[in-house]
Design a protein around this motif. Structure first.
Motif, PDB file in Angstrom:
ATOM      1  N   LYS A 124      -9.482 -21.826 -31.490  1.00 15.68           N
ATOM      2  CA  LYS A 124     -10.813 -22.376 -31.719  1.00 15.68           C
ATOM      3  C   LYS A 124     -11.479 -22.631 -30.372  1.00 15.68           C
ATOM      4  O   LYS A 124     -10.914 -23.282 -29.499  1.00 15.68           O
ATOM      5  N   LEU A 125     -12.697 -22.100 -30.240  1.00 12.62           N
ATOM      6  CA  LEU A 125     -13.452 -22.280 -29.007  1.00 12.62           C
ATOM      7  C   LEU A 125     -13.983 -23.708 -28.945  1.00 12.62           C
ATOM      8  O   LEU A 125     -14.687 -24.155 -29.851  1.00 12.62           O
ATOM      9  N   VAL A 126     -13.628 -24.447 -27.895  1.00 10.00           N
ATOM     10  CA  VAL A 126     -14.030 -25.853 -27.784  1.00 10.00           C
ATOM     11  C   VAL A 126     -15.420 -25.979 -27.165  1.00 10.00           C
ATOM     12  O   VAL A 126     -16.260 -26.737 -27.642  1.00 10.00           O
ATOM     13  N   ASP A 127     -15.690 -25.259 -26.089  1.00  7.14           N
ATOM     14  CA  ASP A 127     -16.996 -25.375 -25.431  1.00  7.14           C
ATOM     15  C   ASP A 127     -17.521 -23.996 -25.054  1.00  7.14           C
ATOM     16  O   ASP A 127     -16.779 -23.020 -24.965  1.00  7.14           O
ATOM     17  N   LYS A 128     -18.819 -23.959 -24.838  1.00  9.12           N
ATOM     18  CA  LYS A 128     -19.483 -22.700 -24.492  1.00  9.12           C
ATOM     19  C   LYS A 128     -19.815 -22.731 -23.007  1.00  9.12           C
ATOM     20  O   LYS A 128     -20.374 -23.707 -22.514  1.00  9.12           O
ATOM     21  N   PRO A 129     -19.453 -21.665 -22.255  1.00  5.79           N
ATOM     22  CA  PRO A 129     -19.790 -21.653 -20.819  1.00  5.79           C
ATOM     23  C   PRO A 129     -21.294 -21.751 -20.593  1.00  5.79           C
ATOM     24  O   PRO A 129     -22.098 -21.266 -21.388  1.00  5.79           O
ATOM     25  N   THR A 130     -21.671 -22.391 -19.490  1.00 10.25           N
ATOM     26  CA  THR A 130     -23.089 -22.622 -19.207  1.00 10.25           C
ATOM     27  C   THR A 130     -23.782 -21.338 -18.753  1.00 10.25           C
ATOM     28  O   THR A 130     -23.151 -20.400 -18.260  1.00 10.25           O
ATOM     29  N   THR A 131     -25.110 -21.324 -18.922  1.00  9.90           N
ATOM     30  CA  THR A 131     -25.944 -20.192 -18.502  1.00  9.90           C
ATOM     31  C   THR A 131     -26.402 -20.415 -17.058  1.00  9.90           C
ATOM     32  O   THR A 131     -26.663 -21.544 -16.660  1.00  9.90           O
ATOM     33  N   ALA A 132     -26.497 -19.326 -16.283  1.00 11.23           N
ATOM     34  CA  ALA A 132     -26.889 -19.476 -14.878  1.00 11.23           C
ATOM     35  C   ALA A 132     -27.569 -18.206 -14.377  1.00 11.23           C
ATOM     36  O   ALA A 132     -27.540 -17.161 -15.035  1.00 11.23           O
ATOM     37  N   ASN A 133     -28.189 -18.323 -13.213  1.00 11.49           N
ATOM     38  CA  ASN A 133     -28.746 -17.170 -12.506  1.00 11.49           C
ATOM     39  C   ASN A 133     -27.811 -16.837 -11.349  1.00 11.49           C
ATOM     40  O   ASN A 133     -27.433 -17.723 -10.578  1.00 11.49           O
ATOM     41  N   VAL A 134     -27.414 -15.560 -11.226  1.00  7.68           N
ATOM     42  CA  VAL A 134     -26.505 -15.135 -10.166  1.00  7.68           C
ATOM     43  C   VAL A 134     -27.234 -14.184  -9.238  1.00  7.68           C
ATOM     44  O   VAL A 134     -27.767 -13.149  -9.661  1.00  7.68           O
ATOM     45  N   GLY A 135     -27.264 -14.549  -7.945  1.00  6.33           N
ATOM     46  CA  GLY A 135     -27.985 -13.752  -6.951  1.00  6.33           C
ATOM     47  C   GLY A 135     -27.279 -12.452  -6.615  1.00  6.33           C
ATOM     48  O   GLY A 135     -26.144 -12.204  -7.056  1.00  6.33           O
ATOM     49  N   PRO A 136     -27.933 -11.581  -5.806  1.00  7.81           N
ATOM     50  CA  PRO A 136     -27.339 -10.296  -5.419  1.00  7.81           C
ATOM     51  C   PRO A 136     -25.993 -10.493  -4.728  1.00  7.81           C
ATOM     52  O   PRO A 136     -25.872 -11.316  -3.812  1.00  7.81           O
ATOM     53  N   HIS A 137     -24.973  -9.765  -5.201  1.00  2.00           N
ATOM     54  CA  HIS A 137     -23.608  -9.833  -4.675  1.00  2.00           C
ATOM     55  C   HIS A 137     -23.077 -11.277  -4.676  1.00  2.00           C
ATOM     56  O   HIS A 137     -22.237 -11.634  -3.850  1.00  2.00           O
ATOM     57  N   GLY A 138     -23.605 -12.077  -5.593  1.00  2.00           N
ATOM     58  CA  GLY A 138     -23.188 -13.484  -5.677  1.00  2.00           C
ATOM     59  C   GLY A 138     -21.964 -13.667  -6.558  1.00  2.00           C
ATOM     60  O   GLY A 138     -21.631 -12.822  -7.399  1.00  2.00           O
ATOM     61  N   PHE A 139     -21.308 -14.804  -6.369  1.00  2.00           N
ATOM     62  CA  PHE A 139     -20.133 -15.173  -7.160  1.00  2.00           C
ATOM     63  C   PHE A 139     -20.516 -16.332  -8.090  1.00  2.00           C
ATOM     64  O   PHE A 139     -21.304 -17.186  -7.715  1.00  2.00           O
ATOM     65  N   TYR A 140     -19.924 -16.335  -9.271  1.00  2.00           N
ATOM     66  CA  TYR A 140     -20.192 -17.437 -10.197  1.00  2.00           C
ATOM     67  C   TYR A 140     -18.921 -17.683 -11.013  1.00  2.00           C
ATOM     68  O   TYR A 140     -18.286 -16.743 -11.498  1.00  2.00           O
ATOM     69  N   LYS A 141     -18.534 -18.972 -11.113  1.00  2.00           N
ATOM     70  CA  LYS A 141     -17.322 -19.310 -11.864  1.00  2.00           C
ATOM     71  C   LYS A 141     -17.681 -20.079 -13.120  1.00  2.00           C
ATOM     72  O   LYS A 141     -18.505 -20.998 -13.068  1.00  2.00           O
ATOM     73  N   VAL A 142     -17.084 -19.703 -14.235  1.00  2.00           N
ATOM     74  CA  VAL A 142     -17.253 -20.467 -15.475  1.00  2.00           C
ATOM     75  C   VAL A 142     -15.864 -20.800 -16.015  1.00  2.00           C
ATOM     76  O   VAL A 142     -14.888 -20.128 -15.706  1.00  2.00           O
ATOM     77  N   GLN A 143     -15.817 -21.842 -16.817  1.00  2.00           N
ATOM     78  CA  GLN A 143     -14.545 -22.275 -17.403  1.00  2.00           C
ATOM     79  C   GLN A 143     -14.765 -22.588 -18.870  1.00  2.00           C
ATOM     80  O   GLN A 143     -15.783 -23.182 -19.241  1.00  2.00           O
ATOM     81  N   THR A 144     -13.831 -22.179 -19.690  1.00  2.00           N
ATOM     82  CA  THR A 144     -13.927 -22.496 -21.115  1.00  2.00           C
ATOM     83  C   THR A 144     -12.546 -22.902 -21.627  1.00  2.00           C
ATOM     84  O   THR A 144     -11.519 -22.430 -21.118  1.00  2.00           O
ATOM     85  N   THR A 145     -12.547 -23.765 -22.617  1.00  2.00           N
ATOM     86  CA  THR A 145     -11.295 -24.265 -23.201  1.00  2.00           C
ATOM     87  C   THR A 145     -11.165 -23.768 -24.628  1.00  2.00           C
ATOM     88  O   THR A 145     -12.128 -23.821 -25.397  1.00  2.00           O
ATOM     89  N   ILE A 146      -9.980 -23.297 -24.974  1.00  2.00           N
ATOM     90  CA  ILE A 146      -9.713 -22.802 -26.328  1.00  2.00           C
ATOM     91  C   ILE A 146      -8.569 -23.610 -26.901  1.00  2.00           C
ATOM     92  O   ILE A 146      -7.496 -23.708 -26.295  1.00  2.00           O
ATOM     93  N   LYS A 147      -8.802 -24.205 -28.061  1.00  2.00           N
ATOM     94  CA  LYS A 147      -7.785 -25.040 -28.710  1.00  2.00           C
ATOM     95  C   LYS A 147      -6.830 -24.143 -29.496  1.00  2.00           C
ATOM     96  O   LYS A 147      -7.243 -23.243 -30.211  1.00  2.00           O
TER      97      LYS A 147
END
Length: 942
Positions: A755-778
């Protein structure tokens, strides 16, 4: 000093941000409900790293004057996180207005607003702001309402901690407040603060109240205990005085919470046997008095820990602990019995056995599931005591065999297992126990119990008289032989006795001349059938019901008894007669198995065994080999099994002793030479090991899963971290394009018991940029699960979006399955109860049966329950039971039957059983993958 945030608020979408000007407009023109929503958005933005310094004046002007209670709470959250210093590091001018507002709230007629403001001051760390507020806080110490006073104490203490010159007489003020105060919560708060500010004053207060300590409020008593805990670590010379004070608290306090905490503290302050016994007594009292089952289990566990730490002191508490058996909860009863068994000595064993016997007799009246399980627990406990202390064994066996007819089949079989072990371990008791067993057998109702009892009779009957008694019982329990002929005769109507007598005495259905059955009422048929079944001898009834395995065991017993009589050299005439009778019984069972009188025909295994026994009785050539295999080898195998189990148990006890013992070559720590007090134990963490294993960072690389391809516009990979009940996915996203990816979101979905506990947040990622998201699954069960999803972001035009499909992430169920152990009886019980079975056929190139078993145990995280002595390395066949348990409490059973073909692969099958379908299928997949493992081909040429 960096700003600290005290509130964590989830932000659903980081891509859509409100500008400062929009916030200002909403605060200026909005009503209170609009301002509430705006303040929430402002707080979310600030907690995510944007300080919004330009909003401070607007909030002072348009939010601070409002009397809305929700808005006022949000305002205090804002004061916690808002930037209070300017770019030069000096206090902002606007904060003067904030201080004035806080001062007004500290003088507010509503006590709850005052209390809430005082609570805020404990989080304020700027000395310049606090300086003007100190007089108001001091005044609040004398407020009429306790809610204000209790918060004022903590506020004053917090101000002193920020800067002691703001309130240099803080400890004196709190000490005076503590003496004059009447409210229990306020006194507790004041003493907690005083204990940290001025140890001597806290000790003085304890000394002043020592004579009436038992009449103080429990909250204050708990504060005393907490202070003593901490102080005794630094000042060990006071431990004996503290121990006396704690002893007084234990003996006189009326609060169970205080008694528990005090008893815990006493066991650390002193190792005096008298004090340890007092603490143990109090734990037992709590376990019997408290209604909460969790409290009972916790206190019983604490008693067990004390016994391990101070062996021999708590032995006299065994009968007191057994008072907990009056509880209705089975887990509590089990815990009480487990703890009591650790305390057994020759002094108290008889009293404990008497009490357990009474409990067993009281449960005989009811046959519900809980009672039957409790009976098995009692029998198992009595079993352990009788094996350990021979003086109670004979007395206990009489009771258990007396009640064998009232027990269900599982409990009765436990009794037979117990009798088996006793007759093997105590030869002096064999003959009286055998006599008692034979007299109890007419009341047995289960074929399984008969099989165990017949094995005992066959193995341990050494005297002619008892052998003859056993033979008489067996003969009477089979009834008239041949069985087929006597059964057919009993079904024929007895016309010669007259019509009237036939009506009353004939048994079985009435057959009309045309071959059909006559019509009978249900009542008549049922009564007749019941009477017919009840009239049959017990073993005969079992065999007629299709239990031919019992017939095979019975035949084996007859052979053993005859071989024993041959050794005793009885007269040939009697021996030949018994031989003939045994052969007639065995042939009769074989004929019955092939007849139409039974619904289920005899199985091949039982038929072969009985035929081999018939041949053995007629074989005069291999007399010595037959006698050895029947009269010695089986007994030796059982003896080896008992010794193996005993040595394993002894090894566990030794390991447990070594864990709690202090080694003679351990280094001696001198407290006086230890500046950092590293040798002092933290009382709250007594049972927690300080040297925890650090995670090997290189092993994390094995858990990284690639989610997209290298040529995709966005590259994604996930690190899968498995916890006990959930999975955390750390996803790294890399923008491989020269454009900004707007409104990028990662969407996950699951298949299986995930069961998916939370939904990763939405973001803007720049050119050649890095972005980290985290989600928890029960995770809710050890079932095969799949996590799949995609990445979505806006295209160049507002009406189009780009979707990148992610690779599937398969959850490894082995992270949730751990090896476990259970008794043979528990394994068989679960095997019969579990409805889901998965049978996997094996064909493996692995060269050795033992290596295959090890591979299977390693790959499925299962534990082998079959004793090592049974698994022979040279044998071409291997049969073993395996067991594991998931972190969710699911049991998984497996039975392995394999054969090594000559110059060929290993063939056979594994049967897996579990309560739910998912676990059986998941483990089946693992077994199939292990079987497919081929031996790597040797490298012949480069």
């Amino acid at each position: 000093m960096s700003d600290s945030g005290y509130t964590l608020i989830y932000e659903p979408n980081t891509a859509s941000k409100t500008s400062v000007s929009e916030f200002k407009n909403l605060l200026e023109k909005g009503k209170d409900d609009v301002k509430v929503d705006t303040m929430k958005k402002i707080l979310i933005t600030m907690l995510n790293g944007d300080p919004l310094p330009d909003l401070l004046m607007h909030i002072i002007r348009f939010v601070m004057p409002s009397k809305n209670k929700e808005l006022k709470k949000l305002l205090y959250h804002y004061w916690e996180v808002c930037p209070k210093l300017d770019s030069n590091g000096k206090m902002r001018q606007e904060m003067i207005l904030v201080c004035n507002a806080i001062q007004r709230d500290l003088q507010h007629p509503n006590e709850y607003i005052r209390g809430n403001t005082l609570r805020y001051l404990t989080k304020l760390k700027e000395a310049e702001l606090l300086e003007t507020l100190v007089p108001n806080v001091r005044q609040c110490l004398e407020h009429r309402h306790a809610y204000v006073r209790k918060n004022a104490v903590f506020a004053l203490y917090s101000i002193y901690k920020v800067s002691d010159h703001l309130c240099p007489d803080c400890d004196e003020l709190i000490y005076k407040f503590l003496i004059d105060e009447s409210d229990s919560v306020c006194k507790r708060n004041a003493f907690v603060c005083l204990g940290d500010l001025n140890r001597d004053a806290a000790l003085q207060f304890i000394q002043d109240n020592i004579l009436m300590i038992e009449s103080l409020d429990p909250l204050l008593q708990l504060a005393f205990i907490e202070f003593i805990k901490k102080d005794s670590i630094k000042f060990t010379q006071l431990k004996s005085q503290y121990a006396q004070l704690i002893t007084e608290l234990i003996e006189n306090s009326s609060s169970n919470v205080v008694i528990y905490e005090a008893a815990n503290t006493l066991t650390v302050l002193t190792s005096n046997p008298k004090s340890i016994l007092l603490a143990g007594n109090k734990f037992v009292e709590l376990a019997t008095k408290e209604a909460d089952n969790n409290v009972k289990i916790i206190t019983l566990e604490r008693i067990n820990d004390l016994h391990k730490q101070y062996p021999g002191i708590l032995h006299d508490l065994s009968l007191e602990i057994l008072r907990v058996l009056s509880s209705q909860d089975l887990d509590v009863k089990k815990k009480a019995l487990d703890v009591t068994l650790q305390f057994m000595t020759t002094r108290n064993v008889e009293d404990v056995v008497k009490l357990l016997k009474k409990e067993l007799q009281s449960t005989a009246l009811s046959n519900d599931d809980k009672n039957s399980e409790y009976r098995q627990l009692l029998i198992n406990s009595i079993h352990q005591l009788a094996i350990k202390f021979s003086e109670v064994a004979a007395n206990v066996i009489d009771l258990l065999l007396d009640s064998i007819g009232d027990l269900n089949s599982s409990a009765a079989y436990e009794v037979v297992i117990f009798v088996k072990e006793v007759v093997e371990k105590f030869p002096d008791l064999r003959q009286p126990i055998l006599k008692r067993l034979i007299s109890a057998l007419p009341f047995v109702k289960s074929g399984k119990v008969f099989r165990g009892a017949l094995w005992i009779i066959g193995e341990y009957n050494l005297e002619e008289q008892i052998i003859q008694e056993s033979w008489k019982y067996i003969r009477s329990s089979i009834g008239e032989v041949p069985i087929v002929l006597s059964e057919l005769k009993s079904k024929e109507p007895k016309e010669e006795n007259g019509e009237h007598e036939t009506e009353h005495k004939k048994k079985g259905p009435t057959v009309l001349p045309d071959g059909t059955y006559a019509t009978e009422t249900a009542l008549t048929t049922e009564t007749t059938t019941t009477e017919k079944d009840d009239d049959k001898p017990p073993i005969r009834k079992q065999i007629l019901a299709g239990d031919f395995y019992l017939g095979a065991v019975l035949s084996s017993t007859l052979v053993k008894l005859i071989l024993r009589l041959q050794k005793l050299e009885i007269t040939p005439k009697i021996l030949n007669a018994l031989k003939a009778e045994a052969l007639l019984i065995m042939v009769s069972i074989l004929r019955l198995g092939e007849s139409n009188l039974v619904s289920k025909k005899i199985d091949e295994d039982s038929a072969d065994r009985i035929l081999s026994y018939i041949k053995i009785l007629n074989d005069e050539e291999d007399k010595i080999e037959i006698e050895t295999s029947f009269l010695e080898d089986t007994k030796e195998a059982f003896k080896t099994q008992i010794n193996a189990a005993e040595s394993k148990k002894q090894e566990e006890i030794t390991n447990e002793l070594h864990k709690n013992a202090e080694q003679i070559d351990d280094s001696i720590q001198f407290r006086q030479l230890d500046n950092d007090n590293t040798t002092s134990k933290n009382i709250d963490d007594l049972n927690i090991t300080s040297n925890e294993k650090k995670e090997d960072l290189s092993s994390r690389l094995n858990k990284i899963i690639q989610l997209t391809g290298f040529s995709d516009p966005i590259y994604a990979e996930a690190f899968v971290k498995v916890h006990q009940y959930d999975i955390v996915l750390d996803v790294l996203l890399v923008n491989q394009t020269t454009d900004t990816l707007r409104n990028l979101s990662v969407e996950f979905a699951t298949l299986g018991d995930l069961k998916l506990v939370d939904k990763p947040t939405t973001a803007n990622v720049g050119p050649h940029g890095f972005y980290k998201v985290q989600t928890t699954i029960k995770v809710t069960s050890a079932d095969t699960g799949v996590i799949f999803g995609n990445i979505v972001y806006d295209g160049h035009h507002s009406d189009e979006s780009t979707i990148v499909i992610l690779n599937d992430v398969h959850v490894d169920i082995m992270d949730y399955i751990k090896p476990a152990t259970c008794s043979e009886n528990q394994f068989r019980k679960m095997w019969n109860e579990f409805e889901w079975e998965n049978k996997i056929t094996i064909k493996s190139p692995i060269q050795s049966l033992k290596i295959y078993l090890e591979e299977l145990m390693k790959g499925t995280n299962m534990n082998c329950l079959t004793p090592g002595a049974i698994i022979g390395e040279e044998c071409q066949f291997l049969s073993a039971n395996l067991y594991s348990r998931s972190t969710f409490g699911e049991d998984a059973l497996a039975n392995l039957c394999i054969e090594k073909q000559t110059d060929g692969p290993i063939i056979g099958h594994v049967r897996i059983r579990s309560k739910g379908q998912g676990l059986a299928l998941s483990l089946g997949d693992r077994v199939a993958s292990i079987s497919r493992k081929a031996k790597k081909p040797a490298l012949l040429k480069v």
